[in-house]
Design a protein around this motif. Structure first.
Motif, mmCIF file in Angstrom:
data_model
loop_
_atom_site.group_PDB
_atom_site.id
_atom_site.type_symbol
_atom_site.label_atom_id
_atom_site.label_comp_id
_atom_site.label_asym_id
_atom_site.label_seq_id
_atom_site.Cartn_x
_atom_site.Cartn_y
_atom_site.Cartn_z
ATOM 1 N N LEU A 214 28.284 5.284 2.523
ATOM 2 C CA LEU A 214 27.230 4.724 1.666
ATOM 3 C C LEU A 214 25.817 5.236 2.011
ATOM 4 O O LEU A 214 25.052 5.564 1.095
ATOM 5 N N PRO A 215 25.441 5.322 3.321
ATOM 6 C CA PRO A 215 24.083 5.803 3.592
ATOM 7 C C PRO A 215 23.841 7.221 3.058
ATOM 8 O O PRO A 215 22.738 7.542 2.612
ATOM 9 N N THR A 216 24.894 8.040 3.069
ATOM 10 C CA THR A 216 24.749 9.413 2.547
ATOM 11 C C THR A 216 24.610 9.386 1.028
ATOM 12 O O THR A 216 23.836 10.156 0.451
ATOM 13 N N VAL A 217 25.351 8.479 0.372
ATOM 14 C CA VAL A 217 25.260 8.377 -1.096
ATOM 15 C C VAL A 217 23.830 8.008 -1.482
ATOM 16 O O VAL A 217 23.300 8.470 -2.498
ATOM 17 N N LYS A 218 23.165 7.233 -0.604
ATOM 18 C CA LYS A 218 21.769 6.867 -0.900
ATOM 19 C C LYS A 218 20.832 8.036 -0.572
ATOM 20 O O LYS A 218 20.019 8.447 -1.414
ATOM 21 N N ALA A 220 21.269 11.215 -0.311
ATOM 22 C CA ALA A 220 21.394 12.408 -1.161
ATOM 23 C C ALA A 220 21.280 12.046 -2.648
ATOM 24 O O ALA A 220 21.456 12.897 -3.509
ATOM 25 N N LYS A 221 21.020 10.754 -2.928
ATOM 26 C CA LYS A 221 20.783 10.259 -4.295
ATOM 27 C C LYS A 221 21.974 10.440 -5.242
ATOM 28 O O LYS A 221 21.803 10.554 -6.457
ATOM 29 N N PHE A 222 23.196 10.476 -4.683
ATOM 30 C CA PHE A 222 24.376 10.634 -5.542
ATOM 31 C C PHE A 222 24.526 9.449 -6.493
ATOM 32 O O PHE A 222 25.140 9.561 -7.542
ATOM 33 N N PHE A 223 23.953 8.295 -6.121
ATOM 34 C CA PHE A 223 24.066 7.107 -6.981
ATOM 35 C C PHE A 223 23.385 7.333 -8.336
ATOM 36 O O PHE A 223 23.706 6.675 -9.312
ATOM 37 N N GLU A 224 22.458 8.276 -8.380
ATOM 38 C CA GLU A 224 21.759 8.550 -9.652
ATOM 39 C C GLU A 224 22.675 9.211 -10.672
ATOM 40 O O GLU A 224 22.416 9.153 -11.872
ATOM 41 N N VAL A 225 23.737 9.885 -10.185
ATOM 42 C CA VAL A 225 24.588 10.660 -11.092
ATOM 43 C C VAL A 225 26.062 10.226 -11.006
ATOM 44 O O VAL A 225 26.955 11.010 -11.314
ATOM 45 N N THR A 226 26.298 8.991 -10.543
ATOM 46 C CA THR A 226 27.674 8.476 -10.495
ATOM 47 C C THR A 226 27.704 7.039 -11.012
ATOM 48 O O THR A 226 26.657 6.372 -11.091
ATOM 49 N N LYS A 227 28.921 6.558 -11.339
ATOM 50 C CA LYS A 227 29.040 5.221 -11.942
ATOM 51 C C LYS A 227 29.776 4.215 -11.068
ATOM 52 O O LYS A 227 29.726 3.022 -11.333
ATOM 53 N N GLN A 228 30.542 4.717 -10.086
ATOM 54 C CA GLN A 228 31.323 3.747 -9.310
ATOM 55 C C GLN A 228 31.605 4.230 -7.895
ATOM 56 O O GLN A 228 31.617 5.435 -7.609
ATOM 57 N N ILE A 229 31.824 3.242 -7.029
ATOM 58 C CA ILE A 229 32.245 3.543 -5.651
ATOM 59 C C ILE A 229 33.469 2.672 -5.349
ATOM 60 O O ILE A 229 33.385 1.439 -5.379
ATOM 61 N N ALA A 230 34.610 3.330 -5.102
ATOM 62 C CA ALA A 230 35.805 2.596 -4.671
ATOM 63 C C ALA A 230 35.797 2.630 -3.135
ATOM 64 O O ALA A 230 35.828 3.708 -2.526
ATOM 65 N N LEU A 277 22.853 -0.045 7.663
ATOM 66 C CA LEU A 277 22.733 0.417 6.273
ATOM 67 C C LEU A 277 24.036 0.214 5.503
ATOM 68 O O LEU A 277 24.027 -0.172 4.332
ATOM 69 N N GLU A 278 25.151 0.497 6.168
ATOM 70 C CA GLU A 278 26.440 0.324 5.481
ATOM 71 C C GLU A 278 26.607 -1.120 5.004
ATOM 72 O O GLU A 278 27.139 -1.370 3.934
ATOM 73 N N ASP A 279 26.124 -2.060 5.827
ATOM 74 C CA ASP A 279 26.213 -3.487 5.457
ATOM 75 C C ASP A 279 25.323 -3.811 4.262
ATOM 76 O O ASP A 279 25.663 -4.627 3.418
ATOM 77 N N GLU A 280 24.163 -3.168 4.224
ATOM 78 C CA GLU A 280 23.168 -3.544 3.204
ATOM 79 C C GLU A 280 23.339 -2.852 1.856
ATOM 80 O O GLU A 280 22.885 -3.363 0.837
ATOM 81 N N LEU A 281 23.975 -1.668 1.877
ATOM 82 C CA LEU A 281 23.859 -0.821 0.691
ATOM 83 C C LEU A 281 24.712 -1.192 -0.526
ATOM 84 O O LEU A 281 24.401 -0.771 -1.633
ATOM 85 N N VAL A 282 25.766 -2.004 -0.315
ATOM 86 C CA VAL A 282 26.584 -2.381 -1.479
ATOM 87 C C VAL A 282 25.680 -3.060 -2.509
ATOM 88 O O VAL A 282 25.710 -2.730 -3.708
ATOM 89 N N ALA A 283 24.829 -3.954 -2.025
ATOM 90 C CA ALA A 283 23.918 -4.673 -2.930
ATOM 91 C C ALA A 283 22.973 -3.695 -3.632
ATOM 92 O O ALA A 283 22.724 -3.807 -4.843
ATOM 93 N N PHE A 284 22.490 -2.712 -2.888
ATOM 94 C CA PHE A 284 21.571 -1.717 -3.464
ATOM 95 C C PHE A 284 22.238 -0.965 -4.625
ATOM 96 O O PHE A 284 21.669 -0.819 -5.711
ATOM 97 N N PHE A 285 23.488 -0.507 -4.400
ATOM 98 C CA PHE A 285 24.155 0.271 -5.457
ATOM 99 C C PHE A 285 24.483 -0.605 -6.663
ATOM 100 O O PHE A 285 24.401 -0.134 -7.805
#
Ligand code: KDO
Length: 328
Positions: A214-218, A220-230, A277-285
């Motif tokens: 998750l910290p890398t997804v944030k 590198a901003k991959f969340f801007e161009v993706t719809k889901q995280i399993a 960060l791993e704990d916090e980021l689910v809410a962010f995404f």
């Protein structure tokens, strides 16, 4: 002493002191260039700059080169081995390219968590792995860095519950055999691509998804161009902080000790921040509109472990190693 003998003595003393001065200067100027595809906001990059660099600054000048700006992802170990680079943040998958038995440390669902990674790195059995890398590649593995739990992050919105749901999905993986195997073991169609090209690959649709913590997804901003995280947690991922053995051997024993402590402190600082960060980021995404959910983990674990056990990779593993890792 005659005049000329005295002069010879003086000259010898001058040469000796200038040599000592040069050696001293050379030591004061040891340059430690680290190349990594990580972004500068990655917690490992932050810790190297804030913890490692300052702790060694009186005998070494640390330079972090991020976003693969100095060497392409996957070429760093060879660069160190050839004397063209001093440090890197290497994966077990990259080491497996040189020493196939390293792929066990890159296998899905083997490491349990960050603390388990540290235990494995410091275990008696791991010393032989470190020694081999030093002797054969001239690279010293200083410490283990926590990257985090890798999850499947897709630009499509069809839910992923089991490995069967990844069938035909073009999942980007770093370009080495151990990485591509992990993609296949997940049930996907792995597509090799450098880390620095992922964002564009997701944006253009050249790939359907990628896997990273998750910290890398944030970062590198991959969340801007993706719809889901399993949240598959298929790999509790690690990297090794490495240094050229030749460069390390030029340091005094005291400097080596301080460099080792700086490396361990930086790794610990980055690990704690990464875990938080791993704990916090689910809410962010979720706030950013992504679906974040836990798939059928038992199904993923069973499939991935089964694929590894019957693979050619596992044939190269040292006998009994899996039991030793699991026993820690
Ligand atoms: C990646 O390319 O997906 C990866 O996460 C692989 C890791 O081993 C490591 O190289 C990492 O990228 C980089 O440090 C960037 O975070």
């Amino acid at each position: 002493m005659t005049f000329s003998a005295f002069r010879r003595h003086l000259m010898a003393a001058a040469v000796a002191s200038s040599l000592a001065l040069t050696a001293g200067l050379a030591q004061a100027q040891v340059k430690l260039r680290l190349s990594s595809p990580a972004s500068p906001t990655d917690q490992r990059a932050v810790a190297m700059l804030e913890v490692f660099g300052p702790a060694v600054k009186d005998f070494a000048a640390f330079e972090g080169h991020w976003n693969a700006s100095l060497f392409k992802q996957g070429t760093e170990l060879e660069a160190i081995s050839r004397g063209n680079l001093e440090m890197s943040i290497a994966s077990a998958q990259e080491l497996a390219e040189f020493f196939p038995e390293f792929s066990v440390f890159s296998a899905g669902y083997v490491h349990r968590d960050a603390a388990h990674q540290v235990k494995v790195f410091n275990s008696d059995f791991f010393q032989a792995y470190k020694k081999k890398v030093e002797d054969k590649l001239g690279v010293k593995l200083l410490t283990v860095m926590y990257l985090g739990r890798r999850h499947v992050n897709l630009r499509t919105d069809k839910p992923v519950n089991t490995p069967a749901d990844l069938s035909g999905v073009k999942l980007r993986m770093p370009g080495s055999e151990a990485w591509l195997f992990l993609g296949r073991a997940l049930g996907a169609n792995p597509t090799p691509m450098a880390f620095t090209e992922i964002y564009q690959g997701l944006q253009s649709g050249a790939i359907d998804g990628q896997d990273n913590p998750l910290p890398t997804v944030k970062d590198a901003k991959f969340f801007e161009v993706t719809k889901q995280i399993a949240l598959t947690s298929h790999l509790v991922d690690l990297n090794y902080l490495t240094i050229s053995k030749k460069v390390y051997d030029r340091l005094t024993p005291d400097q080596q000790k301080r460099l080792q402590k700086a490396a361990d402190d930086a790794a610990e600082s980055a690990r704690q921040r990464q875990l938080k960060l791993e704990d916090e980021l689910v809410a962010f995404f979720k706030e950013k509109g992504l679906k974040v959910y836990t798939p059928d983990l038992a199904a993923f674990r069973k499939h991935v472990q089964g694929e590894y056990l019957k693979s050619d990779l596992a044939k190269k593993w040292d006998s009994g190693i899996l039991d030793k890792i699991n026993g820690l």
